[in-house]
Design an enzyme around this catalytic site. Structure first.
Site, PDB file in Angstrom:
ATOM      1  CE  LYS A  51      -3.731  -2.337   2.367  1.00 49.50           C
ATOM      2  NZ  LYS A  51      -4.365  -2.781   3.695  1.00 49.50           N
ATOM      3  CD  GLN A  95      -3.437  -4.666   6.453  1.00 46.48           C
ATOM      4  OE1 GLN A  95      -3.539  -3.733   5.925  1.00 46.48           O
ATOM      5  NE2 GLN A  95      -3.756  -5.837   6.171  1.00 46.48           N
ATOM      6  CG  ASP A 118      -9.734  -0.399   4.974  1.00 47.74           C
ATOM      7  OD1 ASP A 118      -9.433  -0.861   3.961  1.00 47.74           O
ATOM      8  OD2 ASP A 118      -9.245  -0.654   6.043  1.00 47.74           O
TER       9      ASP A 118
HETATM   10  N1  GUN Z   1      -6.743  -7.063   6.183  1.00 43.70           N
HETATM   11  C1  GUN Z   1      -6.951  -7.908   5.025  1.00 43.70           C
HETATM   12  N2  GUN Z   1      -7.770  -7.235   4.141  1.00 43.70           N
HETATM   13  C2  GUN Z   1      -7.711  -5.725   4.530  1.00 43.70           C
HETATM   14  C3  GUN Z   1      -8.320  -4.742   4.039  1.00 43.70           C
HETATM   15  O1  GUN Z   1      -8.949  -4.367   2.983  1.00 43.70           O
HETATM   16  N3  GUN Z   1      -8.137  -3.576   4.926  1.00 43.70           N
HETATM   17  C4  GUN Z   1      -7.598  -3.814   6.031  1.00 43.70           C
HETATM   18  N4  GUN Z   1      -7.559  -2.620   6.919  1.00 43.70           N
HETATM   19  N5  GUN Z   1      -7.375  -4.971   6.757  1.00 43.70           N
HETATM   20  C5  GUN Z   1      -7.165  -5.867   5.956  1.00 43.70           C
END
Ligand code: GUN
Length: 284
Positions: A51, A95, A118
């Site tokens: 990211k 995350q 998100d």
């Molecule tokens: N963990 C696995 N996929 C995601 C996601 O799309 N966003 C976040 N914040 N954590 C994750």
């Protein structure tokens, strides 16, 4: 035909980078994304690194705040509160998963809905289900973009989603419904799963089980979207929820793992961050 998520992401990212490049002159600033990573889970570290790299490529300022896995819930909530009040922060992503002693729901609800890139906050989830303008969750949004970029007809088609998580299964079902598909949500307790998946013109699989969907569970000519990210027990490599080798002989279109849905998720996160920044600037 393989649906190449990397290629499609690349062209979207190039357009996003062009857009961000106009911001210093237009707004005197650029978007800023803050990612919070608690602990050292290798999967999470790898996602967060991806990211950050993508954000930098597009011109989005970004910071990854790393905290020890023993951080208290209170400390994490205080950090989020600080970022909520920082006008220079446009997106906050925590995350997941978080350590067991921290209540994930409480953490998600603490993020300002305006900065919830998100789209996991209950406010944004409700707005999605009420069909009101909101940030869309990144993986479901990316899946719809993949389908549209290959001109896959959604309207009137039978779509089957295998998996009912808050992050993927439920929201992708809702987006398919909004695009006028007839949607069935199947899951680990579904009886006669193969009978149901074989009806699908569009099959989205997000169940988290290595090669769970076999070729004989797929209707010939179906479009198959594999959201799974698993370790292949045979060789330790990444693999999806669909038996790709055999399934690609039956499907008309199929996403590989890696290189299918994953890159689109990250790209949509960038889009959400940019949109959040623009909304802020337009409010001023
Ligand atoms: N963990 C696995 N996929 C995601 C996601 O799309 N966003 C976040 N914040 N954590 C994750």
């Amino acid at each position: 035909m393989e649906i190449n998520g990397r290629e499609i992401s690349k062209s979207i990212k190039a357009k996003l980078a062009e857009k961000v490049a106009t911001f210093p002159e237009k707004y005197g600033s650029t978007p800023n994304l803050v990612v919070i990573l608690v602990g050292e889970d290798p999967g999470s570290v790898s996602y967060v690194t991806g990211k950050a790299k993508t954000a930098t490529e597009i011109g989005i300022r970004n910071t990854t705040i790393r905290r020890d896995e023993n951080i208290s819930e209170e400390e994490l909530l205080a950090l989020i509160d600080e970022l909520n009040h920082d006008d220079d922060v446009d997106g906050i992503l925590v995350q997941l998963p978080l350590p067991k002693h921290i209540d994930e729901d409480k953490v998600i609800a603490a993020i300002s809905p305006d900065k919830d890139v998100d789209a996991f906050h209950p406010y944004n989830v409700a707005r999605l289900w009420l069909k009101q303008p909101c940030s869309l969750p990144c993986t479901p949004k990316g899946i719809i973009k993949l389908l549209k970029s290959h001109n896959v007809l959604i309207e009137g088609q039978e779509a089957v989603v295998v998996g009912r998580s808050n992050i993927v299964g439920l929201p992708v079902a809702k987006l398919l419904l909004d695009n006028n598909a007839t949607v069935t949500v199947a899951h680990s307790r579904t009886k006669n799963l193969a009978e149901i998946t074989r009806r699908a013109d569009i099959l989205v699989v997000a169940i988290g089980k290595e090669r769970y969907i076999k070729a004989d569970m797929i209707k010939p000519g179906a479009v198959v979207i594999d959201v799974g990210v698993n370790r292949d027990s045979r060789n330790g490599k990444l693999c999806g929820d669909v038996d790709f080798e055999a399934a690609s002989k039956v499907a008309s279109h199929i996403t590989p793992v890696p290189g299918g849905v994953g890159p689109m998720t990250i790209t949509c996160l960038m889009e959400n961050t940019i949109d959040s920044f623009v909304r802020k600037m337009e409010r001023k």
